[in-house]
Design a protein around this motif. Sequence first.
Motif, PDB file in Angstrom:
ATOM      1  N   LEU A   1       0.854  -1.186   0.000  1.00  0.00           N
ATOM      2  CA  LEU A   1       0.000   0.000   0.000  1.00  0.00           C
ATOM      3  C   LEU A   1       0.889   1.235   0.000  1.00  0.00           C
ATOM      4  N   ARG A   2       0.774   2.047  -1.026  1.00  0.00           N
ATOM      5  CA  ARG A   2       1.608   3.237  -1.216  1.00  0.00           C
ATOM      6  C   ARG A   2       3.091   2.876  -1.179  1.00  0.00           C
ATOM      7  N   GLY A   3       3.430   1.701  -1.759  1.00  0.00           N
ATOM      8  CA  GLY A   3       4.811   1.253  -1.825  1.00  0.00           C
ATOM      9  C   GLY A   3       5.305   0.559  -0.579  1.00  0.00           C
ATOM     10  N   ASN A   4       4.450   0.388   0.433  1.00  0.00           N
ATOM     11  CA  ASN A   4       4.832  -0.228   1.702  1.00  0.00           C
ATOM     12  C   ASN A   4       4.159  -1.597   1.805  1.00  0.00           C
ATOM     13  N   ASP A   5       4.967  -2.662   1.960  1.00  0.00           N
ATOM     14  CA  ASP A   5       4.391  -4.008   1.990  1.00  0.00           C
ATOM     15  C   ASP A   5       3.988  -4.465   3.392  1.00  0.00           C
TER      16      ASP A   5
ATOM     17  N   GLY B   1      -0.774   0.282   6.798  1.00  0.00           N
ATOM     18  CA  GLY B   1      -2.202   0.541   6.718  1.00  0.00           C
ATOM     19  C   GLY B   1      -3.011  -0.739   6.630  1.00  0.00           C
ATOM     20  N   LEU B   2      -4.311  -0.599   6.323  1.00  0.00           N
ATOM     21  CA  LEU B   2      -5.247  -1.720   6.296  1.00  0.00           C
ATOM     22  C   LEU B   2      -5.964  -1.807   4.955  1.00  0.00           C
ATOM     23  N   LEU B   3      -6.234  -3.048   4.539  1.00  0.00           N
ATOM     24  CA  LEU B   3      -7.134  -3.328   3.427  1.00  0.00           C
ATOM     25  C   LEU B   3      -8.232  -4.235   3.958  1.00  0.00           C
ATOM     26  N   ASN B   4      -9.465  -3.793   3.855  1.00  0.00           N
ATOM     27  CA  ASN B   4     -10.595  -4.570   4.353  1.00  0.00           C
ATOM     28  C   ASN B   4     -11.436  -5.055   3.180  1.00  0.00           C
ATOM     29  N   ILE B   5     -11.447  -6.363   2.961  1.00  0.00           N
ATOM     30  CA  ILE B   5     -12.196  -6.981   1.869  1.00  0.00           C
ATOM     31  C   ILE B   5     -13.563  -7.391   2.405  1.00  0.00           C
TER      32      ILE B   5
END
Length: 822
Positions: A175-179, A227-231
């Motif tokens: 996310l934004r280049g940060n894994d 950060g977070l990704l919420n599916i």
Amino acid sequence: MFLEMKKINSVLILVLFFNTLFSYAQTSPPSKIKITGKVVEKITKQPLEYATVIFLTADNPKPVAGGITNAKGEFDIEIQTGIYDIKVEFISFKVNEIKQKNFKSNTNLGTISLEEDANQLNEVIIRTERTTVEIKLDKKVYNVGSDLLVKGGTVSDVLDNIPSVSVDIEGNVSLRGNDNVRVLIDGRPSNAINIAEALRLIPADAIEKVEVITNPSARYDAEGGGGLLNIILKKGKNQGLNGTFIASAGYPENYGLSGTLNYKSKNFNLFTTQGYNDRNNPGNAITNTDFLNSNNEIINSVNESRTNERFSKGYNGNFGIEWNLNETTSWTNQVNYRISNGDNIDNVFQDFINSDNTFNYRRNRINDEISDNESFEFASNFVKKFKKEGHKLTIDGSFSKSDELNSAIITDRATNTSTVKFDNTINDQSQNRNLFQVDYVLPLKKGSQFEAGYRGDFIDLLTDYSVINDGVPNNNFTNSLEYKEKVNALYSQYGLKIKKFSFLFGLRFEDSNIQINQLATNDFNTKKYNNFFPSAFFTYEISDKSSASVSYSRRVQRPRGRLLNPFNNLSSNINIFVGNPDLDPSFTDAIDFGYIKRWEKLTFNTSLYVNKTTDAFQFARRESGDFVNGIPITLSSPINLATEYRTGFEFTLNYSPYKWWKLNGNFNFFRNETQGNFIYTDFSNRVITQNFDNVATSWFTRITSKVTLPYKIDWQTNATYNGPQDNAQGRSLGIIAANLAFSKDVLKDKGTVTFNISDVFNSRKRIMETFLPQFSSSYSEMQWRVRQFTVAFTYRFNKPKNEREKQPRKMQNDGDGGDYQG
């Protein structure tokens, strides 16, 4: 046309700049008054976000004032005193009009109800289609249903089309280049052992939307420095019986069948999603390595090439029931089940070259790996709403078990010998994960809210890895790794709104107890630590269409799985990845400055972010001291470095120049500074210091265009470019890739036929250059999946294409429920 777009962009930037200055400078004249109210759906009483409220006068056919509702359906609009007609509108709902109302002072219009328009629901009108990307100040919401590029694909394909998100060729998400990203499914951590593989198993058509939260508040799990990704999976929300079925086929061999079905009555909602796929994902890679002496002269070389055939069959299904016990209480229970098996044939050729560049001999290693994965999860959610609006108690629990077995037979033969070697590797993993969570929300006096909660996350993972060389166990690569994680967390946060300013202060406490036990070597390691994770958010509403914010949060990244396990792969016998069981967690302090502005046809969102990470993970290559036919074996391992500084700037645009054309663009530029040394003792007992001080800049951009052609044919295209990036031991090169899709509605709009091409130019590869002084210099390319063609057919019954489904109940950690909104 390109020059015209550049001019348009320049004008938009100037307009944004002067509009911001003007908005800050302007003062309301004494004759202005404030009109407030709330817009809800008539039957369910759910608030309608983004409903439009317009004020008109008898002598002016154009709106003289207006605004949109927030997440609670509320609006707050300033007008001059006078007599107005008011129109309240929302997509697929009947317009509610208030005629000739005289406003002399601040007025609250109360609750305004909108009723669904059955005629509009059955029409296919371009303007009623939901925007693919909804931009909000604190997050971006990606609606999967309107994306043609992922039809017949998987969750990985979905994530790789989302602004700010990238998925590399191995399925790792950044996310934004940060894994360092936390991936949630329905607000819960995935129960899969290998999250990248799990994301490739879930069909894209099972997803309703994905939320991108770059700087989460204290209410969220502190895991995930980036950060977070919420599916969020589809659960079905429409009255009666309705559903969608999708069949797909593609080349290379790619077949899928999935469907969602739900039946909703007054007290119950039954929902299910079922999916099956049969895929082949062929890939390839090369690694050319020159080995150097103390003068950095080439002493010999190895050119390694490989092809992969990845065959997999998988089933993914869930079934759930939502029971409305009464008007204020609901209880949802859901079962999720996934099973898959695969055959991964990795064919490796190694050409050994002498120092004079003459061919010596060829070695061929064939790694035939068979995998079986199975996971089961039961999740329960209880919601109690109290009399006061927003006052509620939520209880969540999930219990899961996952098993993953990978066994491989490695055949090794060379042209300079008649001997054939056989290696057998077995990697057997079993995981139990239990999660329990309680959240309480208490609205206080007008404009303020208090939240508190508890979360317990408990993981028990056992990995048995063994290697057999020509029938003899190899103890150097055999181990049982036991990983136990217990994290107990408490959080509290308080939000308030004072005029146009909103504040949200939070504090989270997490107590971590981690056990990493290597059972074969009796090496037991327990790490206990507890930490506070504060967060603070400040928002200023410049106008009803623009806002600015600044936020801070502290995050953690705990190493797991492959990063810790020292024995997990032997596909190449000269380039070996080795996990590090002594890895410590890394901690990130994140600051984000955000701005959002909405025009009639354009939404613009930008942010400037600064992250500081201590004990950051970095991959280091080193000599092992062992050789294969005179070629040194290179080990690659993750290590903790001292400090990493990441700064960046990004913006996202949603632009609809015409009803038939929608554009979405995302640009991200970041600078990554690493400071630290890697000190280790090598095979000859020498103390080696590798300096990892490095400054790297990179950028990526993605643009998506969706056009409605004649005969109601939709055409969608996107292009992505990931810029080059340096690191302490080499650099990665830039990559450009594009996807293409067409769709046409058939069967009186009950069906849709879609054709898409993934990776149109077959260019999606990871290209690396690595230089280790006095040891080696290498060039590598890896393509996880070659270009793919897919045709999909979608059929809907009792569910119009553009229907806006009724709002679901707000679930904890789905990115909506519990967030403070002024």
